[in-house]
Design a protein around this motif. Structure first.
Motif, short mmCIF file in Angstrom:
data_model
loop_
_atom_site.label_atom_id
_atom_site.label_comp_id
_atom_site.label_asym_id
_atom_site.label_seq_id
_atom_site.Cartn_x
_atom_site.Cartn_y
_atom_site.Cartn_z
N PHE A 70 0.83 -1.21 0.00
CA PHE A 70 0.00 0.00 0.00
C PHE A 70 0.87 1.26 0.00
N ARG A 71 1.91 1.23 0.82
CA ARG A 71 2.80 2.41 0.85
C ARG A 71 3.47 2.61 -0.52
N GLY A 72 3.85 1.53 -1.16
CA GLY A 72 4.46 1.62 -2.48
C GLY A 72 3.50 2.15 -3.53
N TRP A 73 2.20 1.98 -3.30
CA TRP A 73 1.18 2.49 -4.22
C TRP A 73 0.83 3.95 -3.91
N GLY A 74 1.53 4.54 -2.97
CA GLY A 74 1.34 5.96 -2.69
C GLY A 74 0.46 6.29 -1.51
N VAL A 75 -0.01 5.28 -0.77
CA VAL A 75 -0.87 5.53 0.39
C VAL A 75 -0.04 6.13 1.52
N GLU A 76 -0.56 7.21 2.13
CA GLU A 76 0.13 7.82 3.27
C GLU A 76 -0.79 8.10 4.44
N LEU A 77 -2.07 7.73 4.33
CA LEU A 77 -2.95 7.74 5.49
C LEU A 77 -3.48 6.33 5.66
N PHE A 78 -3.26 5.76 6.84
CA PHE A 78 -3.69 4.40 7.13
C PHE A 78 -4.65 4.42 8.32
N LYS A 79 -5.87 3.96 8.08
CA LYS A 79 -6.86 3.83 9.15
C LYS A 79 -6.99 2.34 9.46
N THR A 80 -6.46 1.92 10.60
CA THR A 80 -6.57 0.52 10.99
C THR A 80 -7.69 0.37 12.01
N ASP A 81 -8.62 -0.52 11.71
CA ASP A 81 -9.87 -0.61 12.47
C ASP A 81 -9.96 -1.95 13.21
N PHE A 82 -10.85 -2.00 14.20
CA PHE A 82 -11.09 -3.18 15.02
C PHE A 82 -9.79 -3.70 15.63
N MET A 83 -8.97 -2.76 16.08
CA MET A 83 -7.66 -3.12 16.62
C MET A 83 -7.76 -3.76 18.01
N LEU A 84 -8.85 -3.53 18.73
CA LEU A 84 -9.02 -4.20 20.02
C LEU A 84 -9.07 -5.72 19.87
N TRP A 85 -9.39 -6.21 18.66
CA TRP A 85 -9.39 -7.65 18.44
C TRP A 85 -8.02 -8.24 18.77
N GLY A 86 -6.98 -7.48 18.56
CA GLY A 86 -5.63 -8.01 18.75
C GLY A 86 -5.19 -8.08 20.19
N LEU A 87 -5.98 -7.54 21.12
CA LEU A 87 -5.58 -7.53 22.52
C LEU A 87 -6.25 -8.69 23.26
N GLN A 88 -6.02 -9.90 22.77
CA GLN A 88 -6.61 -11.09 23.36
C GLN A 88 -5.72 -11.62 24.48
N ASP A 89 -6.31 -11.80 25.65
CA ASP A 89 -5.60 -12.30 26.83
C ASP A 89 -4.85 -13.59 26.47
N SER A 90 -3.54 -13.58 26.63
CA SER A 90 -2.72 -14.72 26.23
C SER A 90 -3.01 -15.98 27.02
N SER A 91 -3.63 -15.86 28.20
CA SER A 91 -3.96 -17.04 28.99
C SER A 91 -5.23 -17.71 28.51
N ARG A 92 -5.94 -17.05 27.58
CA ARG A 92 -7.25 -17.57 27.15
C ARG A 92 -7.29 -17.95 25.68
N VAL A 93 -6.17 -17.86 25.00
CA VAL A 93 -6.09 -18.25 23.59
C VAL A 93 -4.84 -19.08 23.37
N LYS A 94 -4.83 -19.80 22.24
CA LYS A 94 -3.63 -20.52 21.82
C LYS A 94 -2.98 -19.74 20.69
N ARG A 95 -1.73 -19.38 20.92
CA ARG A 95 -0.95 -18.69 19.90
C ARG A 95 0.07 -19.65 19.30
#
Length: 639
Positions: A374-399
């Protein structure tokens, strides 16, 4: 004021302001239970609680008249710990409490005594503040690079027996806990981030001092120009396509506000499924690179939406790499959304949505490729959404690769993204945890989605509370984003008054300014309004009544011998109030001019009197010079 900390004979810690006790019975806990100490070792500025599993230690540091820090540590602790409570159910007698949200749209703001009792339990993330008369005690961790920190206030009533008889009375009690989530990472030797206590004579001052230190320690990105852009979501939603893109960039040419916006951001709908970010949907048959090229050739900087942790069950990514997602403790895919029935979110056919496992090196490499492309295609504003999904308690998931906390995995992913998009790109977080994002995001959504109505779903009520409650973060952690400014005078249920008030609120907040409305189709006065609120530099308002529960929002920008005062009535009834200039942080004797009329306001008994209808607002220019004339072309030219 004079803040002090004392280690008592029983090993508990007490906090005093001069002779007044603010917090007592501060005693550590593990996983919701008080520590059973076999021995307590008290030293000059240190206490050690010796337990059967190892030691918990606390050291007093950085002490001065109105500030001190506590540094906690685990020493030779032999069993995994999910949650360590630096203090558990400590006794307090506070008159008010300030709650900091974990992320977008969550409860935040000041609560008085009655509200505290109604709520019962309040969770505050990273910091909190307690009111004692005219003083405020703000408690916070000085950074959050490894663990999520949570302050928990429990308020209610308990039975109190009088001495010598059976009569029972009800006594109001408040108890405060402060803990970090270790998530069973099995770390027997660990020194935690410092917990700091500062006493100030205003809530706003305490919050700002805490946020400034946290931002400094976490290398907050505060150098990017304030956002002023267009986003496809709040009018076109997922239906935005190549034909509309061409129509809009062509239509914006020659429009005053359309020519001045910097970024032109495409939101969700451009790819066939969540996770297949580089593949174009049928809406962009010429490909995404061609779409971004069209934006650049029109004179704008491209922006793109990415649900960085989201994986649809019909995506190519999941079909070819099912091992790249998080699994529950039974080894099944961790399902965060189920869309078996109508409405299908964003029109996609996926029935289930999973969370990407960024501990998998191939998954991480894939996302690095996505952002690099995306950056190579000229994008310079990035809106990353639903980022709370990534904060999963490590004791409750398998990584794929266990051993770290959710915050550590999260920040590792953010580091990869920032390296891919470059230091020059503007990164807007959305539905994201605030503190773990500090040092990476340039902007952050703080309230729920706004829409075409004042009440009901997608209304501004949540945004207004979050905007006030999150003001301390603005330009200390990142630039806050109150969401899109509604400008259109068609297909909308907001009144002229609603639109005017909300646009000025967004501007005076010092937050991101953008819209999704077709600027080439809206009425001329709405276009002028968008030009009027264009930001000129990073700004942050004072909130003189932050520690009060009130029906209005008051924001003040003071610069040199001028000030802007904004008052907005959130209520459904008429509002009337009188303010002394001193209460607004402005010297008495200055002159007040009302926008719209440009006339000088006559003060009543040295007070500014406002009468505002429901959803209405008033904007004033206040200056030492009595001959000042408001500028109606650009808001910030008035300072």
């Amino acid at each position: 004021m004079g803040l002090s900390c004392i280690i008592e004979n029983d090993g508990s810690i007490t906090v005093y302001n001069e002779s007044t006790c603010l917090i007592k019975n501060m005693y550590p806990g593990i996983d919701g239970h008080p520590v059973h100490a076999l021995q307590i070792i008290r030293e000059d500025k240190r206490v050690v609680w010796v337990t059967a599993h190892g030691n918990i230690a606390c050291r007093l540091s950085e002490a001065d008249e109105n500030c001190f820090a506590l540094e906690y540590a685990l020493e030779n602790y032999e069993v995994p710990v999910h949650t360590i409570h630096f203090f558990l159910l400590a006794d307090i007698q506070a008159e008010g409490f300030y709650q900091a949200a974990e992320g977008m749209g969550k409860d935040t703001g000041y609560y008085g005594k009655e509200e505290i009792l109604k709520k019962g339990t309040l969770l505050s993330y990273g910091l909190c503040s307690l009111q004692y008369g005219k003083d405020f005690l703000t408690i916070y961790t000085t950074s959050q690079n490894h663990y999520e920190t949570i302050c928990e206030l429990n308020a209610g009533e308990k039975n109190r027996y009088t001495d010598g008889d059976d009569l029972r009375n009800m006594e109001e009690v408040e108890q405060l806990s402060f803990h970090v989530r270790m998530e069973n990472t099995n770390r027997g030797q660990e020194v935690f981030e410092k917990v700091k206590f500062i006493l100030t004579d205003s809530l706003e001052d305490g919050l700002n001092k805490a946020a400034e230190e946290i931002g400094r320690n976490m290398s907050a990105r505060l150098f990017m120009p304030p956002a002023y852009h267009w986003c496809s979501w709040y009018y076109c939603y997922q239906n935005f396509d190549m034909a509309q893109l061409r129509e809009y960039v062509k239509g914006f040419a020659g429009q005053g506000s359309g020519e001045k916006i910097r970024y032109f951001q495409m939101d969700v709908g451009y790819c066939p499924s969540m996770g297949d970010w580089l593949e174009p949907s049928e809406r962009f048959p010429e490909g995404l690179e061609a779409a971004f090229r069209e934006i650049r050739e029109a004179g704008y900087t491209p922006g793109v939406w990415v649900g960085a942790f989201m994986v649809g069950n019909r995506s190519r990514l999941y079909r070819e790499h099912p091992d790249w997602i998080l699994h529950d403790l039974e080894g099944k895919p961790l399902v965060l959304w189920v869309m078996d029935n109508e409405p299908k979110v964003w029109g996609y056919q996926d029935e289930e949505y999973y969370c990407l496992d960024t501990s998998h090196p191939d998954a991480m490499a894939y996302m690095k490729k996505v952002f690099t492309t995306f950056r190579g295609w000229g994008v310079e504003l990035f809106k990353t959404d639903f980022m709370l999904w990534g904060l999963q308690d490590s004791s409750r998931v398998k990584r794929y690769a266990p051993g770290k906390t959710s915050v550590e995995y999260f920040r590792e992913f953010l580091q990869v993204i920032r390296e891919a998009i470059g230091e020059e790109s503007y990164w807007l977080g959305c539905i994201a945890p605030y503190l773990p994002f500090v040092g990476y995001a340039d902007g952050m959504r703080i309230g729920g989605d706004v829409g075409s109505r004042w009440d009901g779903g997608f209304c501004p009520q949540n945004m207004m509370r979050c905007l006030v409650g999150s003001n301390y973060m603005n330009h200390n952690y990142f630039q806050t984003d109150p969401d899109a400014v509604m400008l259109r005078d068609f297909q909308i249920r907001l009144t002229e008054r609603d639109i005017h008030s909300l646009a000025l609120l967004a501007a005076l907040s010092g937050g991101c300014i953008y819209t999704s409305d077709p600027l080439h189709q809206i009425a001329p006065d709405r276009e002028k309004l968008f030009e009027f609120i264009q930001p000129d530099k990073r700004r942050k308002p004072m909130l003189p009544f932050l520690s009060e529960v009130r029906p209005e929002i008051v924001m003040v920008h003071k610069e040199g011998k001028k000030a802007l005062v904004f008052v907005m009535n959130k209520a459904e009834t008429d509002f009337r109030a009188a303010y002394t200039l001193e209460s607004l942080g402005i010297p008495s004797g200055w002159n007040v001019f009302r926008f719209k009329t440009g006339e000088k306001e006559e003060l009543w008994k040295e007070q500014l009197v406002v009468d505002i209808p429901p959803h209405g607002c008033r904007l004033y220019l206040v200056a030492e010079d009595e001959n000042v004339v408001p500028d109606y072309e650009k808001l910030w030219n008035n300072l």
